[in-house]
Design an enzyme around this catalytic site. Sequence first.
Site, PDB file in Angstrom:
ATOM      1  CE  LYS A  91      -1.728   3.480   3.607  1.00 12.71           C
ATOM      2  NZ  LYS A  91      -0.524   3.321   4.708  1.00 12.71           N
ATOM      3  CB  THR A  92      -2.274   0.679  -0.875  1.00 15.39           C
ATOM      4  OG1 THR A  92      -1.933   0.469   0.391  1.00 15.39           O
ATOM      5  CG2 THR A  92      -0.947   0.232  -1.668  1.00 15.39           C
ATOM      6  CG  ASP A 113       2.210   4.947   3.077  1.00 17.23           C
ATOM      7  OD1 ASP A 113       1.192   5.538   3.343  1.00 17.23           O
ATOM      8  OD2 ASP A 113       2.235   3.908   2.778  1.00 17.23           O
ATOM      9  CD  GLU A 114       1.700   3.611   7.238  1.00 17.44           C
ATOM     10  OE1 GLU A 114       1.020   4.153   8.146  1.00 17.44           O
ATOM     11  OE2 GLU A 114       1.496   2.458   6.849  1.00 17.44           O
ATOM     12  CD  GLN A 147      -3.520   2.139  10.719  1.00 14.75           C
ATOM     13  OE1 GLN A 147      -2.867   1.191  10.526  1.00 14.75           O
ATOM     14  NE2 GLN A 147      -4.447   2.845  10.069  1.00 14.75           N
ATOM     15  NE  ARG A 175      -3.562  -3.517  10.691  1.00 10.02           N
ATOM     16  CZ  ARG A 175      -3.589  -2.568   9.848  1.00 10.02           C
ATOM     17  NH1 ARG A 175      -3.206  -2.658   8.616  1.00 10.02           N
ATOM     18  NH2 ARG A 175      -4.322  -1.501  10.194  1.00 10.02           N
TER      19      ARG A 175
END
Length: 667
Positions: free
Chosen positions: A32-33, A212-213, A243, A598
């Site tokens: 994503k980043t 974002d998010e 998430q 993670r």
Amino acid sequence: MINFNALNREQRDAVRCVKGPVVVVAGAGTGKTRTIAYRTAHMLEVGIEPGAILAITFTNKAAREMRERISAMVGFDTCTDITISTIHSLCARILRDDIDKVGRDTSFTIFDTSDQVGIIRKALAKHGFDPRKNEPRALQFGISTLKNIYPPVDVDDIADPVMSRVFPTYNKMLEDNNALDFDDLLLFAIRVLDIPECRDRYRERFRYVMVDEFQDINDIQYGIVRRLVGKRSNIYVVGDDDQSIYGWRGAVVDNFLNFEEDFAGAREVKLERNYRSTGVILEASGAVIENNEKRRRKKLWTSGKAGDPIGMIEALDEQDEATLVIDCIVGDKQRLNMKYGDFAILYRTNAQSRVFEEKLVRMGISYILIGGTRFFERKEIKDMTAFLRVMHNPEDETALLRVINYPPRGIGATSLDRIRDAALEARRPLFHCLEYAVHSDNIPKKARKGVARFLEVIEAARQKLKAGGLATAGKFIVDELDIENAVRKSYSDRNEADRRFMNVEEWINSLIEYESNEPKPTIEGYLENVALMTDEQEVDTELKEDSITMMTVHSAKGLEFHTVFIVGAEEKLLPHEKSIQDGSIDEERRLFYVAMTRARRKLYISYAAERRRYGETQPRITSRFVGEIPEELFSYQSVKDIEERRLESGKKLASTSLKRIAMMLED
DNA sequence: TCACACCAATTTTTT
DNA sequence: ATTGGTGTGA
């Protein structure tokens, strides 16, 4: 020129979207980043000015990370022109310029949670409510929840008798302090953005907005975003409904699920190829999250190896858990030639970190603790910062009362009450009445002297600030008031006192650091950083490489580690007791999912048979989420010797946990 | 007014 | 177990 070959097809699609509404559904570990960084570079390449780009993140850590990634692609100088910030920082900046348009002063202070609790106490007292029956902390939470409802609730519609009285008083007190709480930052920003000329100015400036998010956005935040975006609809949202873990803060996943309804013709791009984790970790986390109903269906896949099974660690109690986990880390590190920086310990509540900390300290293993009682929330630091707050915003009564008699200078409650009465009568802020108090004859001489001394120090500190800057002023206050002595007096324990004063020294460091990092350092800029914690103490990379990272699952979102330990996987902890009570198991499951994903290569999950809480030992039941993981995907790490260890330690377990362990041994 | 001692409540998660 | 808030005595 961007190398599109470095991206997969879905990522390329996502990167090429520059205009119009776009929603990117980005599963955990799908790059994503990377995609965001490439898209930004791509935008600049097609001629969009960096100043026209606004990227909103959810946490400061995410903002910093995004800035790093983009900076690496487009260069530092270009990157500084792009606005990358949390929504709270963005709003604070808007308000510094424009809050006067809605009738408030631009030199406002931002109140953190403990400041809020402080004035809630006073509001309770004012209405004659017992703070023991109405917990200020709970009220603070309630007020925040109330303020996060959009459209706003009419005060007359508040049913709760305590809340309906306290809420308006609380807001009035904030105003009297010339202060805003975290939620006000958003609420006032909305009011500013409802003024056409302000709104148009910001719209003209931020022609491309990225969030974002997005799954964690609440209605007010969404309101701000929508006002900024306007009809141009250049909005690019990235998120993963699986998430979404901030429902308790009013986040509405529906905004993400229904994005296409708000922005007609929105494009959807799904990123499903995972580059982070092993097949086992993906399969296990997928099996867990599948138990949730409401989600955008997606299936993460990887072309990589299945990898190691998940390690289950069964412990006697929280002490044993810490020992086993740390032993496991030390063992893996040696066996696989790893660094401590490859390991992360994730837990549900901050309180769980203590046992691990103690053990690590004793073993001389360095660790990084993220979150917890943050630096700027420590008492001694709040005291020091309060001096700066008074210097900058004399109406900040909360800060003023904190330090007017710190260190003690003979100004007692009685004198303060009298001065305050005078202030109330004259309808002036407390600070302005201090000068009169110096000459007033109904105040004891000792107190008058104290007030005079206080004013003198503040004035002198202001001079120092003008002449030599923030750090000079801070150092002056510490020296002039002999803070070291004051700290030592209040902590009889030598070590404790040392630690506390070291914090004060660290505080001066933070001033120096701020001044050297900021192109235009100002006192309000510093205070804003403190309040919004933009300035999380940066750990230098060398230390980071050789330290175990410990944090809550919430703060781990967006990060990844070679090896992850999820500790305390027990009912009433993960899922948390409160969430079981109010039926938000789905969110807890997402939290567990976030924790699992993670891990890049190896995941461990630990739980204890009993755990001490408030000094009392209670039996524990393994988390239901552990049961949702297919058995063939995990292996027991320490089951063989759990009985042995129990005998060795001479521990008597509560009977239920004994039975449970006996059952496990049979398997 | 201050220092010390006792008592109570604390544990969700972040800006 | 820790910590902060309240009350009492000097």
